[in-house]
Design a protein around this motif. Structure first.
Motif, PDB file in Angstrom:
ATOM      1  N   PRO A   2      21.131  58.747  49.320  1.00 25.83           N
ATOM      2  CA  PRO A   2      21.675  59.710  48.347  1.00 25.83           C
ATOM      3  C   PRO A   2      22.444  58.990  47.238  1.00 25.83           C
ATOM      4  O   PRO A   2      22.885  57.857  47.416  1.00 25.83           O
ATOM      5  N   HIS A   3      22.549  59.656  46.108  1.00 19.29           N
ATOM      6  CA  HIS A   3      23.324  59.081  45.004  1.00 19.29           C
ATOM      7  C   HIS A   3      24.814  59.198  45.331  1.00 19.29           C
ATOM      8  O   HIS A   3      25.325  60.296  45.552  1.00 19.29           O
ATOM      9  N   ASP A   4      25.478  58.067  45.403  1.00 19.74           N
ATOM     10  CA  ASP A   4      26.914  58.066  45.679  1.00 19.74           C
ATOM     11  C   ASP A   4      27.560  56.960  44.854  1.00 19.74           C
ATOM     12  O   ASP A   4      26.876  56.135  44.245  1.00 19.74           O
ATOM     13  N   SER A   5      28.878  56.951  44.857  1.00 21.12           N
ATOM     14  CA  SER A   5      29.625  56.036  43.982  1.00 21.12           C
ATOM     15  C   SER A   5      30.217  54.843  44.715  1.00 21.12           C
ATOM     16  O   SER A   5      31.069  54.146  44.170  1.00 21.12           O
ATOM     17  N   SER A   6      29.785  54.583  45.947  1.00 23.87           N
ATOM     18  CA  SER A   6      30.410  53.517  46.734  1.00 23.87           C
ATOM     19  C   SER A   6      30.220  52.141  46.092  1.00 23.87           C
ATOM     20  O   SER A   6      31.154  51.328  46.069  1.00 23.87           O
ATOM     21  N   ILE A   7      29.040  51.872  45.547  1.00 26.71           N
ATOM     22  CA  ILE A   7      28.788  50.564  44.939  1.00 26.71           C
ATOM     23  C   ILE A   7      29.621  50.396  43.672  1.00 26.71           C
ATOM     24  O   ILE A   7      30.252  49.352  43.458  1.00 26.71           O
ATOM     25  N   ALA A   8      29.640  51.426  42.827  1.00 24.38           N
ATOM     26  CA  ALA A   8      30.430  51.360  41.590  1.00 24.38           C
ATOM     27  C   ALA A   8      31.916  51.207  41.898  1.00 24.38           C
ATOM     28  O   ALA A   8      32.620  50.418  41.248  1.00 24.38           O
ATOM     29  N   LEU A   9      32.389  51.931  42.892  1.00 21.13           N
ATOM     30  CA  LEU A   9      33.797  51.822  43.289  1.00 21.13           C
ATOM     31  C   LEU A   9      34.111  50.422  43.807  1.00 21.13           C
ATOM     32  O   LEU A   9      35.179  49.869  43.530  1.00 21.13           O
ATOM     33  N   GLY A  10      33.168  49.844  44.544  1.00 28.46           N
ATOM     34  CA  GLY A  10      33.371  48.497  45.045  1.00 28.46           C
ATOM     35  C   GLY A  10      33.458  47.475  43.922  1.00 28.46           C
ATOM     36  O   GLY A  10      34.309  46.576  43.948  1.00 28.46           O
ATOM     37  N   VAL A  11      32.593  47.610  42.918  1.00 31.70           N
ATOM     38  CA  VAL A  11      32.598  46.676  41.783  1.00 31.70           C
ATOM     39  C   VAL A  11      33.920  46.764  41.022  1.00 31.70           C
ATOM     40  O   VAL A  11      34.545  45.741  40.690  1.00 31.70           O
ATOM     41  N   VAL A  12      34.370  47.980  40.744  1.00 27.89           N
ATOM     42  CA  VAL A  12      35.628  48.157  40.010  1.00 27.89           C
ATOM     43  C   VAL A  12      36.805  47.636  40.832  1.00 27.89           C
ATOM     44  O   VAL A  12      37.743  47.035  40.292  1.00 27.89           O
ATOM     45  N   SER A  13      36.760  47.859  42.143  1.00 29.53           N
ATOM     46  CA  SER A  13      37.828  47.358  43.014  1.00 29.53           C
ATOM     47  C   SER A  13      37.899  45.837  42.969  1.00 29.53           C
ATOM     48  O   SER A  13      38.990  45.259  42.925  1.00 29.53           O
ATOM     49  N   ILE A  14      36.740  45.179  42.967  1.00 32.14           N
ATOM     50  CA  ILE A  14      36.687  43.712  42.876  1.00 32.14           C
ATOM     51  C   ILE A  14      37.317  43.238  41.572  1.00 32.14           C
ATOM     52  O   ILE A  14      38.132  42.302  41.551  1.00 32.14           O
ATOM     53  N   LEU A  15      36.936  43.873  40.464  1.00 33.16           N
ATOM     54  CA  LEU A  15      37.444  43.462  39.152  1.00 33.16           C
ATOM     55  C   LEU A  15      38.958  43.663  39.055  1.00 33.16           C
ATOM     56  O   LEU A  15      39.682  42.800  38.548  1.00 33.16           O
ATOM     57  N   LEU A  16      39.438  44.800  39.549  1.00 30.55           N
ATOM     58  CA  LEU A  16      40.877  45.085  39.457  1.00 30.55           C
ATOM     59  C   LEU A  16      41.703  44.139  40.326  1.00 30.55           C
ATOM     60  O   LEU A  16      42.807  43.741  39.939  1.00 30.55           O
ATOM     61  N   LEU A  17      41.156  43.757  41.470  1.00 34.93           N
ATOM     62  CA  LEU A  17      41.877  42.811  42.323  1.00 34.93           C
ATOM     63  C   LEU A  17      41.978  41.446  41.643  1.00 34.93           C
ATOM     64  O   LEU A  17      43.014  40.775  41.731  1.00 34.93           O
ATOM     65  N   SER A  18      40.918  41.052  40.926  1.00 36.95           N
ATOM     66  CA  SER A  18      40.960  39.796  40.168  1.00 36.95           C
ATOM     67  C   SER A  18      41.987  39.872  39.043  1.00 36.95           C
ATOM     68  O   SER A  18      42.752  38.928  38.817  1.00 36.95           O
ATOM     69  N   VAL A  19      42.001  41.002  38.336  1.00 43.20           N
ATOM     70  CA  VAL A  19      42.982  41.198  37.257  1.00 43.20           C
ATOM     71  C   VAL A  19      44.394  41.136  37.809  1.00 43.20           C
ATOM     72  O   VAL A  19      45.295  40.528  37.218  1.00 43.20           O
ATOM     73  N   SER A  20      44.610  41.760  38.968  1.00 40.49           N
ATOM     74  CA  SER A  20      45.931  41.763  39.598  1.00 40.49           C
ATOM     75  C   SER A  20      46.383  40.354  39.938  1.00 40.49           C
ATOM     76  O   SER A  20      47.527  39.968  39.666  1.00 40.49           O
ATOM     77  N   THR A  21      45.486  39.560  40.513  1.00 40.60           N
ATOM     78  CA  THR A  21      45.849  38.196  40.922  1.00 40.60           C
ATOM     79  C   THR A  21      46.101  37.298  39.719  1.00 40.60           C
ATOM     80  O   THR A  21      47.070  36.521  39.704  1.00 40.60           O
ATOM     81  N   ILE A  22      45.248  37.390  38.705  1.00 42.83           N
ATOM     82  CA  ILE A  22      45.454  36.582  37.492  1.00 42.83           C
ATOM     83  C   ILE A  22      46.775  36.950  36.821  1.00 42.83           C
ATOM     84  O   ILE A  22      47.542  36.080  36.385  1.00 42.83           O
ATOM     85  N   SER A  23      47.070  38.247  36.765  1.00 48.39           N
ATOM     86  CA  SER A  23      48.332  38.702  36.170  1.00 48.39           C
ATOM     87  C   SER A  23      49.526  38.227  36.991  1.00 48.39           C
ATOM     88  O   SER A  23      50.564  37.845  36.439  1.00 48.39           O
ATOM     89  N   ALA A  24      49.381  38.237  38.324  1.00 47.55           N
ATOM     90  CA  ALA A  24      50.474  37.789  39.191  1.00 47.55           C
ATOM     91  C   ALA A  24      50.758  36.307  38.993  1.00 47.55           C
ATOM     92  O   ALA A  24      51.920  35.894  38.903  1.00 47.55           O
ATOM     93  N   LEU A  25      49.713  35.494  38.916  1.00 52.12           N
ATOM     94  CA  LEU A  25      49.905  34.062  38.698  1.00 52.12           C
ATOM     95  C   LEU A  25      50.568  33.795  37.351  1.00 52.12           C
ATOM     96  O   LEU A  25      51.447  32.935  37.232  1.00 52.12           O
ATOM     97  N   GLY A  26      50.149  34.566  36.336  1.00 48.67           N
ATOM     98  CA  GLY A  26      50.800  34.422  35.034  1.00 48.67           C
ATOM     99  C   GLY A  26      52.253  34.848  35.066  1.00 48.67           C
ATOM    100  O   GLY A  26      53.121  34.208  34.454  1.00 48.67           O
ATOM    101  N   ALA A  27      52.538  35.923  35.815  1.00 44.52           N
ATOM    102  CA  ALA A  27      53.911  36.426  35.909  1.00 44.52           C
ATOM    103  C   ALA A  27      54.825  35.442  36.632  1.00 44.52           C
ATOM    104  O   ALA A  27      56.009  35.320  36.307  1.00 44.52           O
TER     105      ALA A  27
END
Length: 204
Positions: free
Chosen positions: A51-76
């Motif tokens: 069935p059409h669901d959003s699990s893959i899209a949600l996973g991709v966005v979650s991966i990107l946001l976690l990377s953004v969080s870590t890069i921002s934390a290291l900069g902070a």
């Protein structure tokens, strides 16, 4: 009340980390169960219709946001707040900070790896949905993989917060030492200043 630079920096990496956690939980809940997948057999082949669901899209966005969080934390962590930088040699002397920094990085790579594993696996099941061998049920990513990765991403964010607290202590101690050195130097100058002035005055 206006937030300080440290407060804003903390927000910049905390919010993406929390959203990454929430999206990972949603991806786990949105992943289709066996009863939602249609298994069709035709001409010796078995095709899984997901069935059409959003699990893959949600996973991709979650991966990107976690990377953004870590890069921002290291900069902070290493940003020179108010134009005052702490020498890196001073930071590395704090063993507690180093321990939590390493743990935060380990948690980040583990959670990111699990999120990528779950997302790629789920994507491959949709892409290669035709099978030659008999199946009792269509394959999906392991149950709990998205959820476990999501909780690890939350732990990663919390550990970055601890690192921010520890480095704030290091900064405070460093600048207090500088102020103490300045104060000691000023006291020595004031003590010897009048004596020297009186010495020269007696000669005149």
């Amino acid at each position: 009340m206006a937030l300080s630079q440290t407060g804003w920096a903390t927000i910049f990496f905390t919010i993406p980390g929390l959203i990454s956690f929430a999206l990972g939980i949603l991806a786990e809940n949105k992943k289709p169960g066996d009863d939602a997948i249609k298994l069709v057999q035709s001409s010796g082949l078995i095709t899984c219709h997901y069935p059409h669901d959003s699990s893959i899209a949600l996973g991709v966005v979650s991966i990107l946001l976690l990377s953004v969080s870590t890069i921002s934390a290291l900069g902070a962590l290493f940003f020179p707040y108010d134009g005052k930088a702490v020498p890196h040699s001073k930071l590395w002397k704090s063993k507690l900070f180093l321990v939590f920094l390493v743990l935060s990085l380990v948690l980040y790579f583990t959670s990111e790896g699990l999120l990528m594993w779950a997302t790629i696996t789920e994507s491959n099941h949709r892409k290669y949905n035709t099978h030659h061998q008999a199946l009792d049920a269509c394959p999906t990513a392991k149950t709990g993989l998205f959820g476990g990765a999501a909780f690890l991403s939350l732990d990663t964010t919390l550990f970055w917060l601890i690192c921010m607290i520890l480095i704030a202590n290091v900064r405070s101690e460093h600048f207090e030492e500088i102020e103490d050195e300045k104060g000691s130097y000023g006291q020595v100058t004031n003590e010897y200043g009048p004596a020297m002035a009186g010495h020269y005055a007696s000669k005149v």
